[in-house]
Design a protein around this motif. Structure first.
Motif, PDB file in Angstrom:
ATOM      1  N   ALA A 674      64.626 109.936  40.663  1.00 52.21           N
ATOM      2  CA  ALA A 674      65.073 110.691  42.124  1.00 52.21           C
ATOM      3  C   ALA A 674      65.604 109.595  42.733  1.00 52.21           C
ATOM      4  N   GLN A 675      65.079 108.289  42.853  1.00 52.43           N
ATOM      5  CA  GLN A 675      65.682 107.378  43.709  1.00 52.43           C
ATOM      6  C   GLN A 675      67.241 107.088  43.269  1.00 52.43           C
ATOM      7  N   GLU A 683      72.608 108.614  49.360  1.00 50.19           N
ATOM      8  CA  GLU A 683      72.223 107.430  50.211  1.00 50.19           C
ATOM      9  C   GLU A 683      73.398 106.636  50.556  1.00 50.19           C
ATOM     10  N   TYR A 700      70.308 109.746  57.283  1.00 45.32           N
ATOM     11  CA  TYR A 700      70.225 108.995  55.909  1.00 45.32           C
ATOM     12  C   TYR A 700      69.385 110.107  54.951  1.00 45.32           C
ATOM     13  N   ILE A 702      67.967 111.559  51.757  1.00 35.60           N
ATOM     14  CA  ILE A 702      67.276 111.228  50.169  1.00 35.60           C
ATOM     15  C   ILE A 702      67.200 112.733  49.642  1.00 35.60           C
ATOM     16  N   PRO A 703      66.796 112.455  48.275  1.00 29.99           N
ATOM     17  CA  PRO A 703      66.567 113.710  47.466  1.00 29.99           C
ATOM     18  C   PRO A 703      65.578 114.395  47.966  1.00 29.99           C
ATOM     19  N   THR A 704      65.611 115.937  47.939  1.00 31.37           N
ATOM     20  CA  THR A 704      64.663 116.828  48.297  1.00 31.37           C
ATOM     21  C   THR A 704      64.558 117.602  46.691  1.00 31.37           C
ATOM     22  N   ALA A 705      63.303 118.429  46.963  1.00 27.57           N
ATOM     23  CA  ALA A 705      62.760 118.803  45.517  1.00 27.57           C
ATOM     24  C   ALA A 705      64.120 119.774  44.993  1.00 27.57           C
ATOM     25  N   LEU A 706      65.063 120.153  45.817  1.00 27.97           N
ATOM     26  CA  LEU A 706      66.004 121.113  45.249  1.00 27.97           C
ATOM     27  C   LEU A 706      67.109 120.216  44.527  1.00 27.97           C
ATOM     28  N   VAL A 708      66.675 117.501  42.949  1.00 27.96           N
ATOM     29  CA  VAL A 708      65.985 116.632  41.638  1.00 27.96           C
ATOM     30  C   VAL A 708      65.955 117.813  40.480  1.00 27.96           C
ATOM     31  N   PRO A 709      66.389 117.771  39.433  1.00 28.26           N
ATOM     32  CA  PRO A 709      66.067 118.623  38.393  1.00 28.26           C
ATOM     33  C   PRO A 709      65.011 118.471  37.678  1.00 28.26           C
TER      34      PRO A 709
ATOM     35  N   ARG B 126      60.228 124.670  44.637  1.00 29.17           N
ATOM     36  CA  ARG B 126      61.064 123.734  44.840  1.00 29.17           C
ATOM     37  C   ARG B 126      61.625 124.018  46.279  1.00 29.17           C
ATOM     38  N   ILE B 129      59.122 123.616  49.117  1.00 26.90           N
ATOM     39  CA  ILE B 129      58.712 122.240  49.535  1.00 26.90           C
ATOM     40  C   ILE B 129      60.005 121.485  49.723  1.00 26.90           C
ATOM     41  N   ALA B 130      61.090 122.047  50.022  1.00 26.43           N
ATOM     42  CA  ALA B 130      62.371 121.364  50.246  1.00 26.43           C
ATOM     43  C   ALA B 130      62.363 120.693  51.566  1.00 26.43           C
ATOM     44  N   LEU B 133      59.630 115.676  52.104  1.00 24.78           N
ATOM     45  CA  LEU B 133      60.125 114.707  51.176  1.00 24.78           C
ATOM     46  C   LEU B 133      59.181 114.188  50.539  1.00 24.78           C
ATOM     47  N   ARG B 135      59.257 110.107  48.412  1.00 28.06           N
ATOM     48  CA  ARG B 135      59.967 109.203  47.861  1.00 28.06           C
ATOM     49  C   ARG B 135      59.625 108.653  46.386  1.00 28.06           C
ATOM     50  N   GLY B 138      59.354 112.117  42.425  1.00 26.03           N
ATOM     51  CA  GLY B 138      60.238 112.991  41.952  1.00 26.03           C
ATOM     52  C   GLY B 138      60.202 114.321  42.026  1.00 26.03           C
ATOM     53  N   TYR B 139      59.104 114.490  42.617  1.00 25.61           N
ATOM     54  CA  TYR B 139      58.678 116.146  42.833  1.00 25.61           C
ATOM     55  C   TYR B 139      58.208 116.832  41.659  1.00 25.61           C
TER      56      TYR B 139
END
Ligand code: FES
Ligand code: FES
Lengths: 784, 160
Positions: A674-675, A683, A700, A702-706, A708-709, B126, B129-130, B133, B135, B138-139
């Motif tokens: 995810a990072q 980013e 800034y 950063i990826p949300t739950a949507l 990241v697959p 997803r 919870i969007a 965050l 970090r 990876g959810y």
């Protein structure tokens, strides 16, 4: 593979319960009677001489209790490892926007703000260095001074320079039928731990000493800095790590300054002092992943067999060295990727600028170079018309190969297995063929296109030839038959405490529930060096294993005496000790008997990594004792109308050796990916003339739950002989190949290659930047 | 000004300036530190609480807005004996917790979703919870934990 009782079985993380209940204490959750709040006034100029700091007016404000500057520390608070070029508060000059100048402690936030406004600072602006590529020009301002105890650093703005040397690549390149020459660049990345930095100092009676609770990675280094700069003895300073809300490499140097500031204020006022950074302050003041500019030349035979590589990299260390000399060394060692070459040269320049500063970040220098070399490999695959995975399989390091550094590899090397597995898992062959066919067709604007991309990684374990590499663990059997395990390596969310507990439980044949592991504390555990660079599992795990073996042998002696047999006749069944004749003895009985015969049931074990060596002059040696290998595949959907990229599928296969804590291992992998996805697509730490342009999560991203697959992860568990129960480290490598895998997928979808990070909308759409650079006013100092 | 609301099932009354955020009231006035502050500008969700059952960012909610309403924080999620509820237990079991700083907000986001949608798809989880965050994870394991809890609750009470 041997059957384990606890290792590799589903287990609960040792501190998960308090975290889900919300009772886990992070630094801002501490509050003590009489506690003062503190804040640091920071520079709003990227480079300036400090002409005057007058705190007298601030001290007159009701509620302001103390104000400190660098003058309040020994040697102006100078610290830093490996190069001591930082100060607890700026000395003579400020070198980046956000450099601390003075710290205040006050009764409440209102007084604090009035006090900050009343500090008079006179700065004389100096020319700044913002372009790392011209930092070495003779006419450029010099950012750093030469530390008196390190005459080899720096030379002008050159902090340091590293080489790798095998034969003469230019010679080879001239004879290669296929050659590639390209530039790649990466951008700084913010760690974006969700908990910002903070510390609480509690003075001892009469200010005879101080305890600092610090959300940091390496409590012992923190204590060492405090000893040096506060002028107190080691016995008068205790550093305790509370729960840490994420670190990823980012809670070292700035945290040491904060710790020094609150410790000094607490000693002066004889009251507890707490400082917590706002998100804005954290983004401005904290160090980042370095940015790198890389020039890559590759040469190959017509069929794709690699012959030569020549790589030059410039690393922007920013205003201070921090640990960039180590990360950049790792960059040099990994720059050519996990491949065989007849000739290979790497040259890495690390330069000072006034763009914030850079330090440790998960991936530790490898993330940047992997971005370049793994894209270059794909470019080469296109040139020789080979499948990207086939090309990597043809050239990748295998057991018994010698690396370009001259290191003979062992049988733990499993990159080929990782590549083969990820190819199967991702249905690569079919997808790659289909998407490649589609990419050849003309594009209708607004069309959605799919692409798939791969990237491989090798990642040297632990600090490597530059750093001290050992860890220490202790074990004690308590009177209630529980055991206390300590380790000097911290767990800032990575799950290493759970892994260590499982290793101890497995070694001793005792249930993991019997163990408790206090949080790292310089009074209760032993110095084990910094918790960076994928050190925890192998170093800390081995130290735990050694410690547990010593205790196990004591317990066995007691059991043999109790059961009237030889030690080697004892058989274990669950927690029972079984001898040839007597009734089985419980652990409790064995412990009681040990006390009766006078054995002390404590042990201490230390583990040092196998010998490694590196010659800075010849650029050859054995830089790491072993490597982690892995391969990742990304599938993307690109909206060619807007340039928006969705990562729709992700597969990762990593050579982890034995997996000790499965949920933890998966979590490390997913989190790293995810990072890496954020690094690839969104980013952005732009420094505009030294001013960072994004100061909170609204800018800034950063990826949300949507974003990241669902990720499909798999491990190649070939046991690693030198690891605890066969384990390798895993925390870092997950992030390393993600960005190049995604960028290779974008190229597969669109036919366009993006060689700079991040792959923002306009870069995907147009292949270039539209973005007008921001202004210095966009950088809010966030002091209110 | 004087504020009163229902917090985790108990009536509370406090005196605080009118511009105090709900987050500050919870943490600084009432000492409930399970609710975190990650950004202070409504972007991270670590300060999530339930206000009349709806997920809100308490850093952007004035305490006055909570007056007379029901507030539920992470401290109100556990069972009466202090043990974790089924969703919290699933977070532990699925490895959905790493550093744990996002965890209280994530648990509340999960509960808010399950209260309105007893059988959410992974995509719906997803989406729900969007605004929170994380970090570290990876959810994925967070989605797993919420999904499995939905399924288990469905088995126990199919009409929910
Ligand atoms: S602290 Fe409220 S959303 Fe981040
Ligand atoms: S577990 Fe660390 S932010 Fe989510």
């Amino acid at each position: 593979m041997p059957e384990f009782q606890f290792i590799g079985k589903p287990t609960d993380r040792v501190d998960a319960l308090e975290k889900v209940l919300g009772t886990a204490k992070y630094i801002d959750d501490y509050s003590l009677p009489g506690m003062l709040v503190a804040h640091t006034l920071r520079s709003n100029l990227p480079h300036a001489r400090i002409l005057r700091v007058d705190v007298s007016a601030a001290l007159k404000i009701p509620g302001v209790v103390a104000v400190i500057t660098c003058e309040d520390f020994m040697d102006h608070g100078r610290f830093g490892y490996p190069i001591a070029d930082m100060f607890m508060l700026a000395y003579q000059r400020v070198r980046y926007v956000g450099d601390g100048i003075a710290s205040i402690a006050a009764e409440n936030k209102a007084a604090l703000q009035l006090g900050l406004d009343a500090i008079q600072v006179e700065l004389e602006e100096l020319p700044g260095v913002f372009n790392p590529l011209t930092a070495l020009n003779a006419s450029t301002t010099i950012v750093s001074e030469q530390p008196w105890d390190a005459p080899e650093y720096p030379r002008g703005n050159l902090l340091t320079h590293y080489v790798v040397r095998k034969n003469d690549p230019q010679n080879e390149l001239a004879r290669c039928p296929v050659t590639l020459e390209e530039d790649y660049s990466t951008m700084h990345q913010e760690h974006a731990y969700l908990e910002t930095e903070g510390a609480l100092a509690v003075p001892w009676p009469g200010s005879s000493g101080v305890t600092v609770y610090a959300s940091c990675q390496s409590p012992f280094i923190n204590r060492g800095n405090l000893v040096r700069t506060l002028g107190l003895g080691e016995d008068n300073i205790r550093v305790i790590q509370p729960q840490v809300g994420g670190a990823f490499g980012g809670k070292d140097d700035l945290m040491y300054q904060i710790s020094g500031q609150v410790a000094k204020l607490a000693l002066l006022t004889d009251r507890p002092v707490k400082m917590i950074l706002s998100r804005e302050e954290s983004l401005i003041a904290s160090y980042k992943r370095d940015s790198m500019q890389m020039h890559v030349q590759l040469g190959a035979d017509a069929n794709g067999k690699l012959r030569a590589s020549q790589i030059h990299a410039t690393v922007d260390s920013g205003a201070y060295a921090s640990i960039t000399p180590f990360t950049a060394w790792r960059s040099s060692i990994h720059a050519m990727g996990p491949y065989r070459y007849d000739a290979c040269h790497v040259d890495t320049d690390v330069v000072y600028t006034n763009n914030g500063y850079s330090g440790a970040f998960r991936g530790f220098g490898n993330t940047e170079v992997c971005f370049a070399i793994e894209q270059a490999m794909d470019e080469l695959a296109l040139m020789v018309k080979r499948d990207p995975i086939d090309l990597r399989l043809q050239n990748c390091l295998r057991p018994g190969d010698t690396t370009p550094h001259g290191q003979l590899l062992g049988d733990d090397v499993s990159l080929a297995e990782c590549l083969e597995q990820v190819r199967k898992l991702s249905d690569w062959k079919r997808k790659h063929a289909a998407y490649t066919r589609q990419a050849a067709e003309p594009l209708t604007p607004g069309e959605f296109r799919r692409g798939i991309g791969v990237a491989a990684v090798f990642h040297g374990m632990s600090l490597g030839a530059e750093g001290v590499d050992f860890a220490v663990g202790t074990l004690t059997v308590n009177s209630d038959y529980t055991l206390t395990l300590t380790s000097g390596l911290t767990d800032y969310g990575t799950g290493s405490r759970t892994a260590f507990t499982l290793i101890a439980a497995e070694t001793l044949g005792l249930n993991p529930q019997r163990f408790n592991m206090p949080r790292p504390d310089t009074d209760l555990s032993h110095d084990s060096g910094p918790t960076v660079a994928s050190r925890a599992t192998v170093l800390g795990g081995n130290a735990t294993h050694v410690t547990a073996q010593r205790l196990a042998s004591l317990l066995n002696k007691s059991a043999a005496d109790l059961l009237g047999c030889r030690e080697d006749e004892i058989v274990r069944h669950g927690e029972l000790y079984i001898g040839p004749k007597e009734e089985p003895a419980t652990f409790e009985l064995v412990v009681e008997h040990a006390h009766k015969i006078g054995l002390t049931l404590t042990s201490r074990g230390r583990w040092s990594s196998p010998e490694i060596h590196w010659s800075m002059e010849t650029g050859q040696g054995k830089p790491y004792f072993a490597y982690h290998f892995g391969a990742q595949v990304a599938e993307v959907l690109v909206d060619t109308g807007t340039g928006k990229v969705d990562v729709t599928g992700f597969w990762a296969v990593h050579n982890t050796g034995t997996v000790i804590f499965p949920q933890g291992a998966c979590g490390q992998l997913y989190g790293g990916i995810a990072q890496g996805l954020g690094y690839a697509l969104m980013e952005r730490v732009d420094y505009d003339n030294g001013y960072i342009q994004a100061t909170n999560f609204d800018e800034y991203l950063i990826p949300t739950a949507l974003d990241v697959p669902d990720i499909v992860g798999a491990f190649v568990e070939k046991p690693f002989a030198a690891g605890p129960f066969g384990a390798k480290n895993l925390g870092e490598p997950g992030v390393v190949p993600t960005a190049p895998a995604i960028l290779n997928a974008i190229t597969n979808a669109t036919g366009r290659r993006i060689r700079s990070l991040p792959a923002s909308l306009e870069r995907v759409l147009l292949g270039k930047d539209l973005r007008k650079e921001g202004s210095s006013t966009a950088c809010k100092l966030g002091l209110n | 000004m004087k504020l009163q609301f229902n917090l985790n099932g108990c009536h509370v009354e406090i005196e605080a300036p009118a511009d105090t955020s709900l987050l500050s009231v919870l943490r600084d006035y009432l000492g409930l530190t399970g609710t975190k502050e990650g950004c202070g500008v409504g972007e991270c969700g670590t300060c999530s609480v339930l206000l009349d059952g709806r997920l809100v960012n308490s850093c952007l909610t004035l305490a006055a807005q909570a007056s007379g309403r029901q507030v539920v924080t992470i401290e109100g999620m556990s069972l009466p004996d202090g043990s974790p509820n089924d969703l919290q237990q699933a977070f532990i079991q699925y490895g959905a917790v790493q550093c744990g700083f996002c965890t209280p907000g994530m648990v509340l986001a999960g509960e808010a979703l399950l209260a309105s949608n007893s059988q959410p798809t992974r995509l719906e989880i997803r989406e729900a919870i969007a605004g929170n965050l994380c970090r570290c994870t990876g959810y994925q394991q967070i989605v797993d934990a919420i999904q499995s809890t939905a399924q288990k609750r469905q088995e126990v009470n199919p009409n929910a």
